[in-house]
Design an enzyme around this catalytic site. Sequence first.
Site, PDB file in Angstrom:
ATOM      1  N   CYS A  73       1.068  -1.221   0.225  1.00 36.00           N
ATOM      2  CA  CYS A  73       0.445   0.279   0.095  1.00 36.00           C
ATOM      3  C   CYS A  73       0.579   1.111  -0.248  1.00 36.00           C
ATOM      4  CB  CYS A  73      -0.739  -0.140   1.293  1.00 36.00           C
ATOM      5  SG  CYS A  73      -0.029   0.215   2.912  1.00 36.00           S
TER       6      CYS A  73
ATOM      7  N   HIS B   4       5.907  -5.555   8.692  1.00 35.86           N
ATOM      8  CA  HIS B   4       5.808  -6.673   8.892  1.00 35.86           C
ATOM      9  C   HIS B   4       6.150  -7.588   7.082  1.00 35.86           C
ATOM     10  CE1 HIS B   4       4.106  -6.068  12.851  1.00 35.86           C
ATOM     11  NE2 HIS B   4       5.404  -6.304  12.664  1.00 35.86           N
TER      12      HIS B   4
ATOM     13  N   HIS C 229       4.272   1.691  11.819  1.00 37.58           N
ATOM     14  CA  HIS C 229       3.333   1.231  12.376  1.00 37.58           C
ATOM     15  C   HIS C 229       3.376   1.722  13.604  1.00 37.58           C
ATOM     16  CE1 HIS C 229       4.482  -2.874  11.029  1.00 37.58           C
ATOM     17  NE2 HIS C 229       3.379  -3.130  10.454  1.00 37.58           N
TER      18      HIS C 229
ATOM     19  N   HIS D 245       0.185  -6.260  19.877  1.00 35.15           N
ATOM     20  CA  HIS D 245       0.653  -5.771  18.219  1.00 35.15           C
ATOM     21  C   HIS D 245       1.086  -3.434  18.046  1.00 35.15           C
ATOM     22  CE1 HIS D 245      -0.387  -3.578  13.741  1.00 35.15           C
ATOM     23  NE2 HIS D 245      -0.048  -5.345  13.337  1.00 35.15           N
TER      24      HIS D 245
ATOM     25  N   GLU E 210       1.017  -0.462  16.350  1.00 37.76           N
ATOM     26  CA  GLU E 210      -0.197  -0.022  15.826  1.00 37.76           C
ATOM     27  C   GLU E 210      -0.444   0.011  16.695  1.00 37.76           C
ATOM     28  OE1 GLU E 210      -3.632   0.774  13.395  1.00 37.76           O
ATOM     29  OE2 GLU E 210      -2.336   0.251  12.876  1.00 37.76           O
TER      30      GLU E 210
ATOM     31  N   SER F 207       2.830 -10.657   9.468  1.00 38.64           N
ATOM     32  CA  SER F 207       1.780  -9.420   8.841  1.00 38.64           C
ATOM     33  C   SER F 207       0.351  -9.676   9.882  1.00 38.64           C
ATOM     34  CB  SER F 207       2.192  -9.099   7.985  1.00 38.64           C
ATOM     35  OG  SER F 207       1.010  -8.224   7.236  1.00 38.64           O
ATOM     36  N   SER F 208      -0.170  -8.383  10.162  1.00 33.15           N
ATOM     37  CA  SER F 208      -1.222  -9.052  11.117  1.00 33.15           C
ATOM     38  C   SER F 208      -2.309  -8.841   9.974  1.00 33.15           C
ATOM     39  CB  SER F 208      -1.883  -7.836  12.403  1.00 33.15           C
ATOM     40  OG  SER F 208      -1.903  -6.786  11.514  1.00 33.15           O
ATOM     41  N   ASN F 209      -1.853  -7.788   8.821  1.00 28.23           N
ATOM     42  CA  ASN F 209      -3.188  -7.620   7.675  1.00 28.23           C
ATOM     43  C   ASN F 209      -3.434  -8.634   6.903  1.00 28.23           C
ATOM     44  OD1 ASN F 209      -1.644  -6.672   4.902  1.00 28.23           O
ATOM     45  ND2 ASN F 209      -0.677  -5.820   7.110  1.00 28.23           N
TER      46      ASN F 209
ATOM     47  N   SER G 287       1.892  -5.742   3.226  1.00 30.32           N
ATOM     48  CA  SER G 287       3.142  -4.742   3.126  1.00 30.32           C
ATOM     49  C   SER G 287       3.849  -6.050   2.252  1.00 30.32           C
ATOM     50  CB  SER G 287       3.974  -5.582   4.433  1.00 30.32           C
ATOM     51  OG  SER G 287       2.889  -4.585   5.593  1.00 30.32           O
TER      52      SER G 287
END
Length: 279
Positions: A12, A40, A73, A123, A125, A219-221, A263
């Site tokens: 992104c 991440h 983050h 996390h 963030e 990576s959480s996303n 990411s």
Amino acid sequence: MKVVRAAYAGACYGVQRALDLALKAVEDGGAAYTLGPLIHNPQVVRQLEERGVRAVDGADDVRDGDTVIIRSHGVTPEVKRMAQARNLPLVDATCPHVARAQKAAAQLAEQGRHVVVVGEAGHPEVEGLVAYAREAGAPVSVAAGPDDLPDALEGPVGVVVQTTQTSEALDAVVAALEERGVEPLVKNTVCFATRQRQEAAAALADEVDAIVVIGGRNSSNTTRLADICAAACPRTHHVETPGEIDPAWFEGCDTVGVTAGASTPEEQIDAVTSLLEGL
């Protein structure tokens, strides 16, 4: 086997901005340090280290005169002050969407509200959002879902959300508060790019026989994309590199989808796609 890429996938704006800032910081051969991994994605972090951008735990690990890069983050206000107190050159690569969420958390706190952060406890963030709200004097709770809400919430409530959460997670927490008779002030800080990737992944998962999700396991996303895909397509596989792919995963498949977390740079997507097209 036909390979279909999601309409929205991969790095992104916030991630690309952080990478560009980090590389610019060392373009003259200097050293720079990120407070925690810049993004991440383990492969990208290793590549950055080869270019002179190293990840460290805190400002105390940075030598005088070297550049500190705040990762995408974000960090807590205290960490930023520690770097500034040492007069270290500072590059703020905080994603603009994360910075907006930090500002929203502080504003809710300044209004005297109990701040509920919808996100994953621990996390980086989320830790930053919590710190910005607490520094502004508010009690703070972190809730990944309705079950994480505390039994009692004193006073007015404000809600802010980790930028890579789903809107469904936010809606579930808000609905649970409203069922208690609480009318929270909601700051929907879910990143639009995150939402685009989630919706595109869900749509693709409905159309293919199998789907590969590319990105860091930390990576959480990306992990959330894999969960979204798995709900619609049982043959969902989360990988970081092409070397992890097993051709046996796709036996009997006519179509395979490809998506990637925010990411994940384009070259990693291309490498996986090329391998799949050759099966």
